[in-house]
Design an enzyme around this catalytic site. Structure first.
Site, PDB file in Angstrom:
ATOM      1  N   HIS A  47      -7.523 -10.988  14.864  1.00 49.28           N
ATOM      2  CA  HIS A  47      -8.237  -9.806  14.362  1.00 49.28           C
ATOM      3  C   HIS A  47      -9.390  -9.483  15.296  1.00 49.28           C
ATOM      4  O   HIS A  47      -9.985 -10.389  15.871  1.00 49.28           O
ATOM      5  CB  HIS A  47      -8.779 -10.056  12.942  1.00 49.28           C
ATOM      6  N   GLU A 102      -2.035  -8.813   7.311  1.00 53.25           N
ATOM      7  CA  GLU A 102      -0.640  -8.377   7.359  1.00 53.25           C
ATOM      8  C   GLU A 102       0.351  -9.493   7.024  1.00 53.25           C
ATOM      9  O   GLU A 102       1.462  -9.224   6.599  1.00 53.25           O
ATOM     10  CB  GLU A 102      -0.316  -7.827   8.762  1.00 53.25           C
TER      11      GLU A 102
HETATM   12  N1  ACO Z   1      -0.528 -13.916  18.944  1.00 54.22           N
HETATM   13  C1  ACO Z   1      -0.687 -14.423  20.178  1.00 54.22           C
HETATM   14  N2  ACO Z   1      -1.747 -14.179  20.976  1.00 54.22           N
HETATM   15  C2  ACO Z   1      -2.692 -13.367  20.474  1.00 54.22           C
HETATM   16  C3  ACO Z   1      -2.615 -12.807  19.179  1.00 54.22           C
HETATM   17  C4  ACO Z   1      -1.482 -13.109  18.399  1.00 54.22           C
HETATM   18  N3  ACO Z   1      -1.326 -12.633  17.183  1.00 54.22           N
HETATM   19  N4  ACO Z   1      -3.705 -12.052  18.962  1.00 54.22           N
HETATM   20  C5  ACO Z   1      -4.455 -12.110  20.076  1.00 54.22           C
HETATM   21  N5  ACO Z   1      -3.839 -12.907  20.989  1.00 54.22           N
HETATM   22  C6  ACO Z   1      -4.309 -13.230  22.318  1.00 54.22           C
HETATM   23  C7  ACO Z   1      -4.180 -12.005  23.213  1.00 54.22           C
HETATM   24  O1  ACO Z   1      -2.916 -11.983  23.858  1.00 54.22           O
HETATM   25  C8  ACO Z   1      -5.328 -12.192  24.180  1.00 54.22           C
HETATM   26  O2  ACO Z   1      -4.898 -13.053  25.201  1.00 54.22           O
HETATM   27  P1  ACO Z   1      -5.323 -12.768  26.737  1.00 54.22           P
HETATM   28  O3  ACO Z   1      -6.817 -12.924  26.740  1.00 54.22           O
HETATM   29  O4  ACO Z   1      -4.599 -13.839  27.473  1.00 54.22           O
HETATM   30  O5  ACO Z   1      -4.852 -11.387  27.039  1.00 54.22           O
HETATM   31  C9  ACO Z   1      -6.391 -12.918  23.352  1.00 54.22           C
HETATM   32  O6  ACO Z   1      -5.702 -13.527  22.255  1.00 54.22           O
HETATM   33  C10 ACO Z   1      -7.439 -11.981  22.800  1.00 54.22           C
HETATM   34  O7  ACO Z   1      -6.779 -10.960  22.103  1.00 54.22           O
HETATM   35  P2  ACO Z   1      -7.259  -9.463  22.103  1.00 54.22           P
HETATM   36  O8  ACO Z   1      -6.091  -8.584  22.454  1.00 54.22           O
HETATM   37  O9  ACO Z   1      -8.504  -9.302  22.894  1.00 54.22           O
HETATM   38  O10 ACO Z   1      -7.618  -9.276  20.620  1.00 54.22           O
HETATM   39  P3  ACO Z   1      -7.947  -7.877  19.980  1.00 54.22           P
HETATM   40  O11 ACO Z   1      -9.217  -8.032  19.244  1.00 54.22           O
HETATM   41  O12 ACO Z   1      -7.872  -6.777  20.938  1.00 54.22           O
HETATM   42  O13 ACO Z   1      -6.695  -7.709  19.023  1.00 54.22           O
HETATM   43  C11 ACO Z   1      -5.177  -7.747  17.293  1.00 54.22           C
HETATM   44  C12 ACO Z   1      -6.648  -7.925  17.690  1.00 54.22           C
HETATM   45  C13 ACO Z   1      -4.648  -6.426  17.844  1.00 54.22           C
HETATM   46  C14 ACO Z   1      -5.051  -7.732  15.789  1.00 54.22           C
HETATM   47  C15 ACO Z   1      -4.365  -8.936  17.894  1.00 54.22           C
HETATM   48  O14 ACO Z   1      -4.864 -10.148  17.406  1.00 54.22           O
HETATM   49  C16 ACO Z   1      -2.875  -8.794  17.651  1.00 54.22           C
HETATM   50  O15 ACO Z   1      -2.187  -8.142  18.419  1.00 54.22           O
HETATM   51  N6  ACO Z   1      -2.338  -9.421  16.544  1.00 54.22           N
HETATM   52  C17 ACO Z   1      -0.938  -9.296  16.241  1.00 54.22           C
HETATM   53  C18 ACO Z   1      -0.631  -7.969  15.558  1.00 54.22           C
HETATM   54  C19 ACO Z   1      -1.234  -7.901  14.148  1.00 54.22           C
HETATM   55  O16 ACO Z   1      -1.164  -8.852  13.386  1.00 54.22           O
HETATM   56  N7  ACO Z   1      -1.790  -6.719  13.821  1.00 54.22           N
HETATM   57  C20 ACO Z   1      -2.420  -6.473  12.521  1.00 54.22           C
HETATM   58  C21 ACO Z   1      -3.904  -6.513  12.636  1.00 54.22           C
HETATM   59  S1  ACO Z   1      -4.712  -6.414  11.075  1.00 54.22           S
HETATM   60  C22 ACO Z   1      -4.821  -4.758  10.730  1.00 54.22           C
HETATM   61  O17 ACO Z   1      -4.837  -3.911  11.549  1.00 54.22           O
HETATM   62  C23 ACO Z   1      -4.836  -4.356   9.333  1.00 54.22           C
END
Ligand code: ACO
Length: 364
Positions: A257, A312
């Site tokens: 998140h 989610e």
């Molecule tokens: N699985 C694996 N790796 C992850 C995940 C995940 N669920 N979430 C983040 N990471 C990794 C990213 O790949 C990134 O790695 P990097 O630095 O090597 O590129 C690192 O952790 C940091 O992630 P960010 O992209 O900076 O996190 P951000 O705050 O932008 O994203 C998000 C948050 C979009 C929710 C992300 O965690 C994600 O994609 N989760 C999966 C999709 C999801 O569950 N979405 C629902 C969100 S809740 C809502 O909107 C109601």
């Protein structure tokens, strides 16, 4: 030859990718405490709101005195359903291959802008009819008319299935819709506020917010969560399957998140609701196993970034237990979040300031 920039870029503040950590509005609507894992909606914890009342009463709590209508929220939402029913014909003409979410946007776009007047909650209420009607038409079934005397959750389930829903399903859906009602300046709410700041009407704001919600990084995740549960189960080895996903550079849906650095409090609100619902204890046990394995794999995968369960994950398990098709998960999220968007748009317009940030030019 070096081209001189058109203005002095050194005077611009540093860029915050994804606007992380940037505060652009004050709101009385909700407070997301990322470190503590707490969510408060207009002074009440999400746990209290979801445990003690219906979705319609939570909308009343969130929006009271903020929208230019004195009608109770339940009445506005029901009037919106009646309004949508008058336009259900547009969905009959739509391509049945469109997704249920796309059907909803078509229905909303077709509503006369003036129909709801100043009462944007009616537009939010209309979404339930377009969701259920679009879904039934896609399945070759006749849409079912709304019942203006019912509350949103019960009426939505009845319009989907054609029969009076079990009380446990109504309670589960009320809990879900309340849990997602509002959540600070998430991407779709921000989109709604940007649109409202141009003095565009509420329908335009809701359509824009729905576009933002539809992406898999935001509201598009819960359907893929179930796909993930299925794939992990079918692999026969949950731990190995999760490891393979992370090694392949894919994200685990339902984890991570932008704001929470701990467990999303909404995950537990939904998990608690599941206890009263699921007859399939195997499915819940599988979800728990996948959650456990995912959390330990993520801790190794990104030790510097606390990746925990988000809303989610248990949304998917709860809505499946209610018997809702996974193609409807994102549309349902829009039904739950739309009153929050309406309240934010009203707040933004009361502020009266166009949202217009800057970019730093790095082109030729
Ligand atoms: N699985 C694996 N790796 C992850 C995940 C995940 N669920 N979430 C983040 N990471 C990794 C990213 O790949 C990134 O790695 P990097 O630095 O090597 O590129 C690192 O952790 C940091 O992630 P960010 O992209 O900076 O996190 P951000 O705050 O932008 O994203 C998000 C948050 C979009 C929710 C992300 O965690 C994600 O994609 N989760 C999966 C999709 C999801 O569950 N979405 C629902 C969100 S809740 C809502 O909107 C109601």
């Amino acid at each position: 030859m070096t081209l001189a920039p058109t203005f002095d870029t050194s005077k611009l503040p540093p860029i915050s990718d994804g606007l992380e950590g940037i505060v652009v509005a004050e709101t009385v609507l909700s407070d997301v405490q990322g470190a503590a894992g707490r969510l408060t909606l207009r002074g009440k914890s999400v746990e209290e709101l979801a445990e003690t009342g219906s979705f319609d009463s939570a909308v009343e709590h969130l929006t009271r005195d903020l929208l230019p209508t004195s009608a109770p929220a339940q009445v506005s939402l029901a009037e919106g359903r009646s309004l949508a029913w008058e336009q259900i014909g547009v969905l009959r003409a739509a391509d049945p291959d469109l997704s249920a979410f796309e059907m909803m946007t078509i229905g909303l776009a077709a509503l006369p802008s003036s129909a709801a007047g100043e009462n944007s909650l009616m537009l939010a209420g209309a979404l339930s009819v377009f969701l259920a009607g679009g879904y039934r038409l896609k399945a070759g079934l006749e849409p079912i008319a709304p019942d203006a005397t019912a509350e949103t959750a019960a009426d939505l389930l009845r319009m989907l299935t054609g029969s009076v829903p079990p009380a446990a399903h109504v309670a589960g859906l009320n809990r879900y819709l309340t849990t997602v009602l509002d959540h600070g300046l998430n991407a779709s709410t921000f989109a709604a506020r940007v649109i409202a700041s141009t003095n565009a009407n509420a329908k335009a704001g809701l359509l824009g917010a729905m576009g933002a919600l539809s992406g898999p990084l935001h509201g598009g995740a819960p359907g893929p969560v179930l796909d993930m549960l299925d794939a992990a189960q079918n692999s026969g080895n949950v731990r190995a399957w999760i490891g393979g996903e992370l090694r392949a550079g894919r994200r685990l849906m339902g984890f991570g998140h932008r704001v929470y650095r701990t467990r999303d409090p909404r995950a537990d609100v939904l998990k608690t609701g599941l206890a009263a619902l699921s007859k399939d204890s195997g499915r819940v046990a599988l979800a728990e196993e996948i959650e456990r394995e995912a959390l330990s794999a993520l801790a190794l995968h990104k030790p510097e970034r606390k990746l925990d369960t988000n809303v989610e994950f248990y949304t998917a398990v709860l809505l499946e237990a209610i018997g809702i098709d996974r193609s409807l998960f994102t549309p349902l999220f829009a039904v739950g979040r739309a009153p929050g968007w309406c309240a934010h748009m009203a707040e933004q317009q009361a502020k009266g300031r166009l949202i217009r940030p800057q970019s730093r030019y790095v082109g030729p």
